[in-house]
Design a protein around this motif. Structure first.
Motif, PDB file in Angstrom:
ATOM      1  N   LYS A  82      55.942  34.577  44.528  1.00 56.93           N
ATOM      2  CA  LYS A  82      54.990  35.527  45.092  1.00 56.93           C
ATOM      3  C   LYS A  82      55.736  36.743  45.666  1.00 56.93           C
ATOM      4  O   LYS A  82      55.360  37.883  45.412  1.00 56.93           O
ATOM      5  CB  LYS A  82      54.138  34.848  46.163  1.00 56.93           C
ATOM      6  CG  LYS A  82      53.027  35.692  46.694  1.00 56.93           C
ATOM      7  CD  LYS A  82      52.153  34.906  47.660  1.00 56.93           C
ATOM      8  CE  LYS A  82      51.018  35.764  48.165  1.00 56.93           C
ATOM      9  NZ  LYS A  82      50.153  35.037  49.101  1.00 56.93           N
ATOM     10  N   LYS A  85      57.316  38.856  42.801  1.00 49.23           N
ATOM     11  CA  LYS A  85      56.346  39.768  42.172  1.00 49.23           C
ATOM     12  C   LYS A  85      56.051  40.963  43.077  1.00 49.23           C
ATOM     13  O   LYS A  85      55.948  42.098  42.607  1.00 49.23           O
ATOM     14  CB  LYS A  85      55.057  39.024  41.837  1.00 49.23           C
ATOM     15  CG  LYS A  85      55.218  38.005  40.730  1.00 49.23           C
ATOM     16  CD  LYS A  85      53.954  37.196  40.536  1.00 49.23           C
ATOM     17  CE  LYS A  85      54.178  36.071  39.554  1.00 49.23           C
ATOM     18  NZ  LYS A  85      53.004  35.214  39.422  1.00 49.23           N
ATOM     19  N   LYS A 149      55.454  40.207  32.754  1.00 47.02           N
ATOM     20  CA  LYS A 149      55.941  38.922  32.233  1.00 47.02           C
ATOM     21  C   LYS A 149      55.965  37.850  33.326  1.00 47.02           C
ATOM     22  O   LYS A 149      55.893  36.667  33.029  1.00 47.02           O
ATOM     23  CB  LYS A 149      57.321  39.072  31.619  1.00 47.02           C
ATOM     24  CG  LYS A 149      57.287  39.756  30.279  1.00 47.02           C
ATOM     25  CD  LYS A 149      58.665  39.870  29.679  1.00 47.02           C
ATOM     26  CE  LYS A 149      58.575  40.590  28.344  1.00 47.02           C
ATOM     27  NZ  LYS A 149      59.896  40.746  27.729  1.00 47.02           N
ATOM     28  N   SER A 150      56.052  38.267  34.587  1.00 47.38           N
ATOM     29  CA  SER A 150      56.089  37.282  35.676  1.00 47.38           C
ATOM     30  C   SER A 150      54.758  36.541  35.809  1.00 47.38           C
ATOM     31  O   SER A 150      54.694  35.483  36.430  1.00 47.38           O
ATOM     32  CB  SER A 150      56.455  37.959  37.000  1.00 47.38           C
ATOM     33  OG  SER A 150      55.390  38.757  37.484  1.00 47.38           O
ATOM     34  N   PHE A 151      53.698  37.071  35.207  1.00 46.06           N
ATOM     35  CA  PHE A 151      52.396  36.406  35.259  1.00 46.06           C
ATOM     36  C   PHE A 151      52.149  35.501  34.049  1.00 46.06           C
ATOM     37  O   PHE A 151      51.131  34.831  33.979  1.00 46.06           O
ATOM     38  CB  PHE A 151      51.272  37.445  35.351  1.00 46.06           C
ATOM     39  CG  PHE A 151      51.221  38.136  36.675  1.00 46.06           C
ATOM     40  CD1 PHE A 151      50.638  37.528  37.772  1.00 46.06           C
ATOM     41  CD2 PHE A 151      51.801  39.392  36.842  1.00 46.06           C
ATOM     42  CE1 PHE A 151      50.597  38.159  38.999  1.00 46.06           C
ATOM     43  CE2 PHE A 151      51.776  40.034  38.065  1.00 46.06           C
ATOM     44  CZ  PHE A 151      51.170  39.413  39.153  1.00 46.06           C
ATOM     45  N   SER A 152      53.072  35.511  33.100  1.00 47.17           N
ATOM     46  CA  SER A 152      52.907  34.706  31.894  1.00 47.17           C
ATOM     47  C   SER A 152      52.974  33.218  32.234  1.00 47.17           C
ATOM     48  O   SER A 152      53.823  32.775  32.995  1.00 47.17           O
ATOM     49  CB  SER A 152      54.001  35.055  30.880  1.00 47.17           C
ATOM     50  OG  SER A 152      53.938  34.178  29.796  1.00 47.17           O
ATOM     51  N   ARG A 153      52.081  32.460  31.632  1.00 41.14           N
ATOM     52  CA  ARG A 153      52.078  31.009  31.849  1.00 41.14           C
ATOM     53  C   ARG A 153      52.767  30.272  30.701  1.00 41.14           C
ATOM     54  O   ARG A 153      52.965  29.079  30.786  1.00 41.14           O
ATOM     55  CB  ARG A 153      50.646  30.502  31.990  1.00 41.14           C
ATOM     56  CG  ARG A 153      49.952  31.054  33.213  1.00 41.14           C
ATOM     57  CD  ARG A 153      48.561  30.445  33.357  1.00 41.14           C
ATOM     58  NE  ARG A 153      47.853  31.074  34.441  1.00 41.14           N
ATOM     59  CZ  ARG A 153      47.769  30.545  35.655  1.00 41.14           C
ATOM     60  NH1 ARG A 153      48.331  29.414  35.919  1.00 41.14           N
ATOM     61  NH2 ARG A 153      47.095  31.188  36.591  1.00 41.14           N
ATOM     62  N   ARG A 154      53.105  31.009  29.627  1.00 39.28           N
ATOM     63  CA  ARG A 154      53.699  30.364  28.462  1.00 39.28           C
ATOM     64  C   ARG A 154      55.073  29.785  28.753  1.00 39.28           C
ATOM     65  O   ARG A 154      55.347  28.658  28.423  1.00 39.28           O
ATOM     66  CB  ARG A 154      53.800  31.338  27.292  1.00 39.28           C
ATOM     67  CG  ARG A 154      52.477  31.486  26.583  1.00 39.28           C
ATOM     68  CD  ARG A 154      52.648  32.205  25.291  1.00 39.28           C
ATOM     69  NE  ARG A 154      52.861  33.625  25.563  1.00 39.28           N
ATOM     70  CZ  ARG A 154      53.452  34.465  24.781  1.00 39.28           C
ATOM     71  NH1 ARG A 154      53.910  34.067  23.622  1.00 39.28           N
ATOM     72  NH2 ARG A 154      53.595  35.723  25.109  1.00 39.28           N
ATOM     73  N   SER A 155      55.944  30.582  29.326  1.00 40.81           N
ATOM     74  CA  SER A 155      57.290  30.076  29.573  1.00 40.81           C
ATOM     75  C   SER A 155      57.718  30.446  30.981  1.00 40.81           C
ATOM     76  O   SER A 155      57.462  31.538  31.457  1.00 40.81           O
ATOM     77  CB  SER A 155      58.291  30.649  28.562  1.00 40.81           C
ATOM     78  OG  SER A 155      58.392  32.039  28.730  1.00 40.81           O
ATOM     79  N   LYS A 156      58.344  29.525  31.603  1.00 37.72           N
ATOM     80  CA  LYS A 156      58.882  29.756  32.943  1.00 37.72           C
ATOM     81  C   LYS A 156      60.403  29.613  32.859  1.00 37.72           C
ATOM     82  O   LYS A 156      60.953  28.531  32.959  1.00 37.72           O
ATOM     83  CB  LYS A 156      58.310  28.759  33.966  1.00 37.72           C
ATOM     84  CG  LYS A 156      56.840  28.956  34.238  1.00 37.72           C
ATOM     85  CD  LYS A 156      56.599  30.285  34.893  1.00 37.72           C
ATOM     86  CE  LYS A 156      55.122  30.495  35.163  1.00 37.72           C
ATOM     87  NZ  LYS A 156      54.824  31.803  35.641  1.00 37.72           N
ATOM     88  N   TYR A 158      63.812  30.374  34.503  1.00 39.04           N
ATOM     89  CA  TYR A 158      64.334  30.725  35.818  1.00 39.04           C
ATOM     90  C   TYR A 158      65.776  31.210  35.752  1.00 39.04           C
ATOM     91  O   TYR A 158      66.501  31.141  36.717  1.00 39.04           O
ATOM     92  CB  TYR A 158      64.194  29.543  36.789  1.00 39.04           C
ATOM     93  CG  TYR A 158      62.770  29.345  37.228  1.00 39.04           C
ATOM     94  CD1 TYR A 158      62.184  30.212  38.135  1.00 39.04           C
ATOM     95  CD2 TYR A 158      62.003  28.322  36.711  1.00 39.04           C
ATOM     96  CE1 TYR A 158      60.865  30.075  38.523  1.00 39.04           C
ATOM     97  CE2 TYR A 158      60.684  28.158  37.096  1.00 39.04           C
ATOM     98  CZ  TYR A 158      60.131  29.029  37.998  1.00 39.04           C
ATOM     99  OH  TYR A 158      58.828  28.880  38.383  1.00 39.04           O
TER     100      TYR A 158
END
Length: 188
Positions: A82, A85, A149-156, A158
């Motif tokens: 959070k 972002k 891209k930080s809101f994408s749920r496809r790949s995290k 880190y």
């Protein structure tokens, strides 16, 4: 096996190498422009000009954005997404503010008769400062892309590599601006 792994860890990441190579080429470009500026200034037909005060405000904005990119990286490393972002958005906004302030500075110059084609000294100013603004704008586009891209749920993913690259580039354009501003103030 252990020696090979240790050697792999001591290597620079290929993307970081590319970033440093790109920064080196940008430094060479601006060094060439600075040299040409000095040579042309020492020939006749050179007008001096005052740097618009708004360029000093833009300097404060870009320095502040360097602080926020540090906070962005720190939040990412600590997996505080959070805050990551939020700081990424603030850095992007500050980057846009920098470019906007530069634009306003150019409008002020134009209104005072310092136009691109009036004299070679003014042309150098527009080219040097304008090229820097283009590099900052490229960084802003990268920041905004990272933000979305930080809101994408496809790949995290880190991996901190991308935020480190962005931080390196952002600090680089910050330092480059400070150099250019001091150069223009001292050498005018």
């Amino acid at each position: 096996m252990i020696a090979v792994m240790k050697e792999e860890r001591n290597r620079i990441h290929p993307l970081k190498f590319m970033m440093w190579a790109a920064c080196a080429s940008i430094v060479m470009m601006f060094a060439g422009l600075s040299s040409a500026y000095i040579v042309k200034r020492n020939q006749g037909n050179w007008f001096t000009f005052d740097i618009p005060i708004i360029f000093y405000y833009s300097t404060a904005v870009i320095i502040l954005s360097s602080v926020t990119i540090i906070l962005t990286r720190k939040a990412f490393i600590n997996r505080q997404m959070k805050q990551y972002k939020r700081w990424l958005a603030i850095t992007s906004i500050l980057g846009v503010m920098f470019v906007l302030l530069q634009y306003l500075g150019f409008r002020e110059l134009w209104a005072s008769g310092i136009t691109l084609t009036r004299n070679v000294s003014f042309s150098f100013l527009y080219i040097i400062v304008g090229l820097h603004a283009v590099h900052v704008l490229g960084g802003v586009i990268a920041l905004i892309s990272m933000y979305w891209k930080s809101f994408s749920r496809r790949s995290k993913n880190y991996s901190p590599i991308y935020i480190e690259l962005m931080g390196t580039y952002w600090h680089f354009v910050d330092g480059l601006w400070i150099y250019l501003l001091l150069f223009l103030i001292i050498i005018r």
